[in-house]
Design an enzyme around this catalytic site. Structure first.
Site, short mmCIF file in Angstrom:
data_model
loop_
_atom_site.label_atom_id
_atom_site.label_comp_id
_atom_site.label_asym_id
_atom_site.label_seq_id
_atom_site.Cartn_x
_atom_site.Cartn_y
_atom_site.Cartn_z
N ARG A 1 68.83 66.62 5.11
CA ARG A 1 67.97 66.57 6.29
C ARG A 1 68.74 67.15 7.47
O ARG A 1 69.95 67.34 7.40
CB ARG A 1 67.57 65.13 6.58
N SER B 1 68.99 65.86 10.67
CA SER B 1 69.42 64.99 11.76
C SER B 1 70.94 65.07 11.92
O SER B 1 71.65 65.43 10.98
CB SER B 1 69.02 63.54 11.47
N LYS C 1 70.58 53.95 1.66
CA LYS C 1 69.59 52.92 2.00
C LYS C 1 68.19 53.51 2.13
O LYS C 1 67.21 52.77 2.14
CB LYS C 1 69.99 52.16 3.27
N ASP C 2 68.08 54.84 2.19
CA ASP C 2 66.76 55.50 2.24
C ASP C 2 66.23 55.83 0.85
O ASP C 2 65.09 56.29 0.72
CB ASP C 2 66.85 56.83 3.02
N ARG D 1 63.11 45.12 7.61
CA ARG D 1 64.11 44.08 7.36
C ARG D 1 64.63 43.50 8.67
O ARG D 1 64.64 42.27 8.86
CB ARG D 1 65.28 44.66 6.55
N ARG D 2 65.07 44.38 9.57
CA ARG D 2 65.63 43.88 10.83
C ARG D 2 64.57 43.15 11.65
O ARG D 2 64.86 42.12 12.28
CB ARG D 2 66.22 45.05 11.64
N ARG E 1 61.49 54.39 16.54
CA ARG E 1 62.01 55.32 15.53
C ARG E 1 62.67 56.51 16.22
O ARG E 1 62.56 56.69 17.42
CB ARG E 1 60.88 55.80 14.59
N GLY E 2 63.33 57.35 15.42
CA GLY E 2 64.03 58.49 15.97
C GLY E 2 65.53 58.37 15.78
O GLY E 2 66.03 57.33 15.34
N VAL F 1 69.71 58.57 16.95
CA VAL F 1 70.48 57.75 17.91
C VAL F 1 70.19 58.18 19.34
O VAL F 1 69.96 57.35 20.24
CB VAL F 1 71.99 57.87 17.61
N GLN F 2 70.18 59.49 19.57
CA GLN F 2 69.98 60.01 20.92
C GLN F 2 68.60 59.61 21.46
O GLN F 2 68.46 59.20 22.63
CB GLN F 2 70.12 61.53 20.92
N THR F 3 67.59 59.70 20.61
CA THR F 3 66.22 59.33 21.01
C THR F 3 66.15 57.85 21.38
O THR F 3 65.56 57.46 22.39
CB THR F 3 65.23 59.62 19.86
N ARG F 4 66.78 57.02 20.55
CA ARG F 4 66.72 55.58 20.80
C ARG F 4 67.49 55.19 22.06
O ARG F 4 67.07 54.31 22.81
CB ARG F 4 67.25 54.82 19.57
N CYS G 1 59.53 50.58 1.25
CA CYS G 1 59.77 50.23 2.66
C CYS G 1 58.82 49.15 3.14
O CYS G 1 58.75 48.85 4.32
CB CYS G 1 59.62 51.47 3.53
#
Length: 317
Positions: free
Chosen positions: A18, A20, A92-93, A140-141, A158-159, A161-164, A251
């Protein structure tokens, strides 16, 4: 290794990933490990970026648009067609079953498994004021948070690290969660984070692990990947992924689980929750490493047996 033809800059091994920042960091790590193992220039490996459905749809929860396969389908199609040779994934995905013709049996050394509490203003869950707004997309979280802090308000987040981080700075929420492993791999020391103990928030199955997928009939890829496979990570994931498979690994299920090696034994702990956090079931088992997969299945079986009749009504199977 003398019977395999190693890649060259003119005929590189193609590594699918991917696009990202974290996915690319994981692909670069894979390339670096292969390059070192076979004393090859990095140009003998080509990073091929593939956009997946999960990357394109950012405004809806994963469970609404199809679950874990969202981050793998297009990559796996390109591998089956020969456009790429191997693919690098966040474990984990990954669904517990791979498409026919593909194998996922190579793992890099596991990073920090813990979740990170991320907030410019607060140091942890206990520090959050009553009714605080927290951004979180992981089922889960969300379930764990609702179980431990039912007063907290949850918003979809969602998104990358930078987006969050931008959303936090814009005041959409006062805190969010990320994986420590991702922040470490990205070298994001500037992110205001606190690692959450596994006792306070049991991580996702296979969190912090990188997996490398290949075609089952590709003997060259098999031989090259064997050289960088981390056996202890494989032993831990054998427990965790057999447990996940026995519980339903989509999921749509708030499932946590962690295996830890202790000499010749493995200690495993699992946790399943109702999506609203109103009920939680935990179980644990230890045994010899060789019985890892059976330990995972046994814990899952006991959880299913002890759960109320309607507990699994949200399962897809």
């Amino acid at each position: 290794m003398s019977n395999i033809t190693l890649p060259t800059p003119n005929s590189p091994l193609k590594i699918g990933t991917r696009g990202s920042p974290l996915a690319l960091a994981q692909a670069y790590e894979t390339r670096a490990r292969l390059s070192k193992a076979f004393d090859l220039p990095e140009e003998a490996f080509e990073i091929v970026v593939i956009q997946t459905t999960g990357d394109r749809v950012l405004d809806r929860p994963l469970k609404e648009i199809g679950g874990k396969g969202l981050f793998t389908r297009e990559i796996e199609e390109d591998m089956l067609s020969g456009k790429i040779d191997i693919a690098v994934h966040s474990m984990k995905d990954m669904p517990v079953l791979q498409p026919e013709g593909l194998l996922l049996d190579t793992y890099l050394p596991r990073e920090d498994v813990r979740d990170a509490f991320v907030s410019p203003h607060h140091s942890g869950l206990a520090d959050l004021p009553e009714g605080a707004v927290v951004g979180c997309s992981s089922l889960r979280r969300r379930a764990q948070l609702a179980n431990r802090r039912p007063d907290v308000q949850l918003v979809e987040f969602r998104g990358n690290v930078q987006t969050r981080m931008k959303k936090l700075n814009d005041g959409v929420a006062v805190a969010t969660f990320l994986a420590m492993a991702g922040l470490n791999r990205l070298g994001m020391d500037e992110v205001p984070k606190t690692a959450i103990s596994e006792d306070d928030m049991l991580p996702a199955v296979a969190q912090g692990a990188i997996g490398i997928e290949r075609r089952a009939n590709d003997s060259r890829a098999a031989a090259m990947l064997e050289a960088i496979h981390d056996i202890p990570t494989g032993q831990r994931l054998a427990v965790e992924r057999s447990y996940l498979a026995a519980l339903d690994g989509s999921c749509e299920t708030p499932i946590a689980g962690l295996a830890v090696l202790n000499g010749g034994t493995v200690d495993f702990r699992g946790e399943i929750l109702r999506p609203d956090g109103s009920e939680i079931i935990v179980d644990a088992e230890s045994g010899v490493i060789e019985d890892g997969a059976e330990i995972g299945r046994a814990v899952a079986a006991r959880m299913r047996a002890s759960a109320p009749d309607d507990f699994f009504s949200w399962l897809t199977t």
